[in-house]
Motif scaffolding. Structure first.
Motif, PDB file in Angstrom:
ATOM      1  N   SER A   1     -28.346 -36.877  15.716  1.00 25.81           N
ATOM      2  CA  SER A   1     -28.668 -38.334  16.323  1.00 25.81           C
ATOM      3  C   SER A   1     -27.594 -38.643  17.335  1.00 25.81           C
ATOM      4  O   SER A   1     -27.968 -39.412  18.382  1.00 25.81           O
ATOM      5  N   LEU A   2     -26.363 -38.157  17.116  1.00 27.41           N
ATOM      6  CA  LEU A   2     -25.378 -38.537  18.179  1.00 27.41           C
ATOM      7  C   LEU A   2     -25.686 -37.590  19.440  1.00 27.41           C
ATOM      8  O   LEU A   2     -25.311 -38.297  20.664  1.00 27.41           O
ATOM      9  N   ASP A   3     -26.521 -36.702  19.384  1.00 30.43           N
ATOM     10  CA  ASP A   3     -26.844 -35.607  20.722  1.00 30.43           C
ATOM     11  C   ASP A   3     -27.718 -36.689  21.337  1.00 30.43           C
ATOM     12  O   ASP A   3     -27.822 -36.501  22.653  1.00 30.43           O
ATOM     13  N   GLN A   4     -28.598 -37.456  20.781  1.00 28.36           N
ATOM     14  CA  GLN A   4     -29.567 -38.411  21.409  1.00 28.36           C
ATOM     15  C   GLN A   4     -29.289 -39.651  21.828  1.00 28.36           C
ATOM     16  O   GLN A   4     -29.947 -40.606  22.310  1.00 28.36           O
ATOM     17  N   LEU A   5     -27.939 -39.879  21.279  1.00 28.90           N
ATOM     18  CA  LEU A   5     -27.294 -41.517  21.585  1.00 28.90           C
ATOM     19  C   LEU A   5     -27.199 -41.644  23.017  1.00 28.90           C
ATOM     20  O   LEU A   5     -26.652 -40.961  23.761  1.00 28.90           O
ATOM     21  N   VAL A   6     -27.531 -42.938  23.306  1.00 28.95           N
ATOM     22  CA  VAL A   6     -27.195 -43.662  24.724  1.00 28.95           C
ATOM     23  C   VAL A   6     -26.217 -44.704  24.317  1.00 28.95           C
ATOM     24  O   VAL A   6     -26.598 -45.868  23.475  1.00 28.95           O
ATOM     25  N   GLY A   7     -25.099 -44.916  24.879  1.00 25.99           N
ATOM     26  CA  GLY A   7     -24.268 -45.471  24.638  1.00 25.99           C
ATOM     27  C   GLY A   7     -23.329 -45.361  23.236  1.00 25.99           C
ATOM     28  O   GLY A   7     -22.898 -44.494  23.193  1.00 25.99           O
ATOM     29  N   GLU A   8     -22.800 -46.424  22.676  1.00 25.82           N
ATOM     30  CA  GLU A   8     -22.189 -46.165  21.352  1.00 25.82           C
ATOM     31  C   GLU A   8     -22.775 -46.396  20.185  1.00 25.82           C
ATOM     32  O   GLU A   8     -23.942 -47.365  20.111  1.00 25.82           O
ATOM     33  N   PRO A   9     -22.519 -45.705  19.060  1.00 27.18           N
ATOM     34  CA  PRO A   9     -23.015 -45.954  17.780  1.00 27.18           C
ATOM     35  C   PRO A   9     -22.868 -47.286  17.234  1.00 27.18           C
ATOM     36  O   PRO A   9     -21.772 -47.971  17.717  1.00 27.18           O
ATOM     37  N   THR A  10     -23.910 -47.808  16.534  1.00 28.40           N
ATOM     38  CA  THR A  10     -23.723 -49.246  15.875  1.00 28.40           C
ATOM     39  C   THR A  10     -22.650 -49.514  14.823  1.00 28.40           C
ATOM     40  O   THR A  10     -22.075 -50.283  14.455  1.00 28.40           O
ATOM     41  N   THR A  11     -22.252 -48.015  14.298  1.00 28.42           N
ATOM     42  CA  THR A  11     -21.282 -48.203  13.247  1.00 28.42           C
ATOM     43  C   THR A  11     -20.658 -46.856  13.300  1.00 28.42           C
ATOM     44  O   THR A  11     -20.972 -45.898  13.903  1.00 28.42           O
ATOM     45  N   ARG A  12     -19.176 -46.848  12.913  1.00 26.84           N
ATOM     46  CA  ARG A  12     -18.388 -45.340  13.157  1.00 26.84           C
ATOM     47  C   ARG A  12     -18.324 -44.738  12.020  1.00 26.84           C
ATOM     48  O   ARG A  12     -17.586 -43.526  12.073  1.00 26.84           O
ATOM     49  N   GLN A  13     -18.706 -45.291  10.915  1.00 31.50           N
ATOM     50  CA  GLN A  13     -18.451 -44.699   9.360  1.00 31.50           C
ATOM     51  C   GLN A  13     -19.764 -44.711   8.748  1.00 31.50           C
ATOM     52  O   GLN A  13     -20.352 -45.929   8.673  1.00 31.50           O
ATOM     53  N   GLN A  14     -20.133 -43.901   8.098  1.00 34.14           N
ATOM     54  CA  GLN A  14     -21.412 -43.928   6.992  1.00 34.14           C
ATOM     55  C   GLN A  14     -21.278 -42.668   6.153  1.00 34.14           C
ATOM     56  O   GLN A  14     -20.793 -41.690   6.268  1.00 34.14           O
TER      57      GLN A  14
END
Length: 620
Positions: free
Chosen positions: A113-126
């Motif tokens: 998912s991070l490889d396809q991310l544009v911008g920043e993730p909505t959360t940093r921990q999960q």
């Protein structure tokens, strides 16, 4: 007037020699400072140019460089407590598990998912769950995903700049400030006071450090200076145990091994305890700082009856690896790896050899410092700037006050006793309590023996003044370490390694990688948090893909190279808390300590690298 160096029993073949005792006049002192300034001045211009260029680069990076996001997974053993609720253990403490979880494949923070991310993730921990198979049995595994990022090669800039400025200017305070400024600007934090320094001071870690090393340690050292307790201890040890420089160093080494909790605890206790008697016996501050520093974290990774195994085990889980399946398995794995901790073993052995007068592996810097102290009585190099202030270097005992060795020993016993007791009861030594009890006890003893309150407060004030500069340096070192972590310096170094390497070269690659990461960030535990979750799965994949015949041994060697490589980097870094505290408590110039320690530490590391490679090549 002449001063005579006697041929003590433990000084080897050193012969007696009369030396002229040259009193240093103010004019001579001024001349020395001018000469030092003249030697330093040619380095200030390139240092300024390097800083300005780095500052410009930091603005460029903040505006144009996109972060590279990386998944970091930490597996936790979640279990049911006695009251039926879910809990897990973190750093030796039981924590209630109340988080919502999602399947790993559906997680926003998995690497796909991070490889396809544009911008920043909505959360940093999960928190995520996975079904894993172990010996044919399926079970649910709980893990915490964190979204970390790095800025490519620029992630190394703050740490590299700080170290370069330290070397060029020999002034750690301005070097650290320069590194903090550049790192903060790279992160878009242009208000250094509001965005960086105040949040750093407000963090529990920094506040804890300042409370311990500024108020408690500084106050205790100030009281000891006022009561003459440290000098009384030096007199007592000289009379009963110490017969010269060699035995003073052996006592230091023994205390370093005895205080095997490691890190800042060991450096403060040992450095504070032995400095008076070492100064009395003309042991150079470079030698003392090296012995104190190299019997801190190295001994803690060998005599690991401390918080290290509990912390590290949470970072080394690898799915499908039976000998790392449970928390108990991972702690057992840690202790089984101890005989292979070659760097730590050789680091401690090197300080023992130095203590016994064998300097073949100590390096030219240590030998020159030893010869200078023996010949002239000068414990520091001529151009040194010791971190310990003048207020703590002399006793200011009021007239009529009778100093006694018990005023030194009782607080030390309280510190050790409290640390051991709290460690036995809670699994973590509470050093703040120990130093708090020691400070209060030392003050009460002084007042009971007739010292006036005003004199006691004066001693406390001198103690605080004596450690304030070192405490500020320590706070800035913590700040630059956090910034280096935020910009992803360690993460970038790990990614550089890649996976296409022969199995027998992996241990040394991991060693070099973690040495660089810990040296850049000044933190071994911070490096563990970055490297272990990536290195252990990599080691297992290499073992499986390349058909390693003894994968458990291979994993053990890879594990100790990360463990020991981080200790080396932390120990040798000028921005490490243990390096700074070793210098502060022994009265050594910070960069003199770094330069003289680097040689014997590197020799120990090189020998360890050869042994690790040979072990993997022939037996794994």
């Amino acid at each position: 007037m002449s001063k005579k160096i006697t041929n003590n029993n433990d000084q080897g073949s050193q012969t007696s020699a009369p030396l002229e005792e040259a009193a240093v006049t103010p004019a001579q002192h001024t001349e020395t400072l001018i000469e030092s300034d003249v030697r330093l001045r040619p380095l200030l211009k390139p240092a300024g140019i390097i800083f300005l260029c780095s500052l410009a680069i930091s603005f460029f990076v903040a505006q144009t460089v996109n972060p590279v996001w990386v998944e970091q997974k930490t597996v936790f053993q979640v279990y049911e407590s006695s009251n039926g609720s879910l809990v897990y253990t973190y750093k030796g403490e039981e924590v209630a598990f109340t988080a919502d979880t999602v399947p790993y494949a559906q997680a926003e923070l998995n690497q796909q998912s991070l490889d396809q991310l544009v911008g920043e993730p909505t959360t940093r921990q999960q928190w995520v769950t996975e079904v894993v198979s172990n010996a044919g049995e399926e079970s649910v595994q709980y893990a915490q995903l964190e979204a970390k990022y790095h800025l490519g090669i620029w992630s190394l800039l703050p740490a590299v700049l700080t170290i370069a400025l330290c070397v060029l200017t020999r002034e750690p305070l301005t070097a650290l400030l320069g590194g903090v400024a550049v790192g903060a600007f790279m992160l878009g934090r242009f208000d250094l006071t509001g965005d960086v320094l105040i949040p750093s001071l407000a963090s529990p870690g920094t506040a804890s450090v300042l409370l311990l090393y500024l108020w408690l340690l500084g106050g205790l050292l100030g009281i000891w200076s006022k009561t003459g307790a440290a000098q009384a201890f030096a007199d007592y040890m000289t009379k009963h145990f110490v017969r010269g420089p060699r035995s003073a160093k052996v006592v230091t080494w023994c205390l370093g091994v005895f205080f095997f909790q490691g890190g800042t605890i060991s450096t403060v206790l040992v450095g504070t305890t032995v400095r008076p008697l070492a100064d009395r016996e003309n042991v150079s501050h470079e030698e003392m700082a090296y012995i104190v520093d190299s019997t801190a974290s190295p001994i803690a990774s060998i005599l690991a009856f401390n918080a290290w195994p509990a912390y590290v085990q949470a970072l080394i889980y690898v799915p499908g690896v039976a000998f790392l399946a449970t928390e108990a398995d991972r702690i057992s794995f840690f202790f089984k790896s101890v005989p292979f901790s070659f760097y730590s073993i050789f680091a401690v052995l090197g300080t023992l050899l130095l203590s016994l007068g064998i300097t073949r592996f100590a390096g030219g810097g240590i030998r020159r410092a030893q010869q200078r102290a023996a010949a002239t009585g000068e414990l520091d190099a001529p151009d040194a700037t010791p971190l310990a202030a003048e207020e703590l270097q002399t006793s200011k005992v009021p007239a009529g006050y009778a100093s006694h060795v018990s005023e030194f020993l009782i607080p030390i016993i309280l510190i050790i006793g409290t640390a051991i007791t709290t460690f036995a009861l809670t699994g973590s030594p509470n050093v703040h309590w120990g130093f708090g009890f020691a400070l209060l006890t030392a003050a009460c003893i002084a007042l009971f023996k007739g010292m006036k309150l005003g004199e006691l407060v004066e001693g406390l004030g001198d103690g605080l003044k004596g450690v304030v500069v070192a405490s500020v340096i320590l706070m800035l070192a913590i700040t630059i370490g956090a910034i280096s972590k935020d910009v992803g310096g360690g993460l970038f170094l790990v990614e550089m390694l890649g996976e296409r390497i022969p199995f027998w070269t992996l241990p040394v690659c991991l060693q070099l990688l973690t040495m660089a990461a810990a040296f850049s960030t000044g933190s071994s535990w911070g490096t563990y948090a970055i490297v272990f979750p990536l290195a252990m799965p990599l080691a297992w994949a290499v073992a499986v893909n390349q058909g390693v015949s003894n994968p458990e041994l291979f994993m053990t060697i890879c594990f100790v190279t990360v463990l020991n490589g981080s200790v080396y980097g932390d120990q040798c870094s000028p921005i490490s808390d243990t390096t700074i505290l070793s210098s502060m408590t022994t009265g050594c110039d910070l960069m003199d300590h770094v330069k003289t320690q680097l040689v014997p530490a590197t020799i120990a590391s090189a020998i360890a690298a050869v042994l690790w490679t040979a072990t993997v090549y022939w037996f794994a």
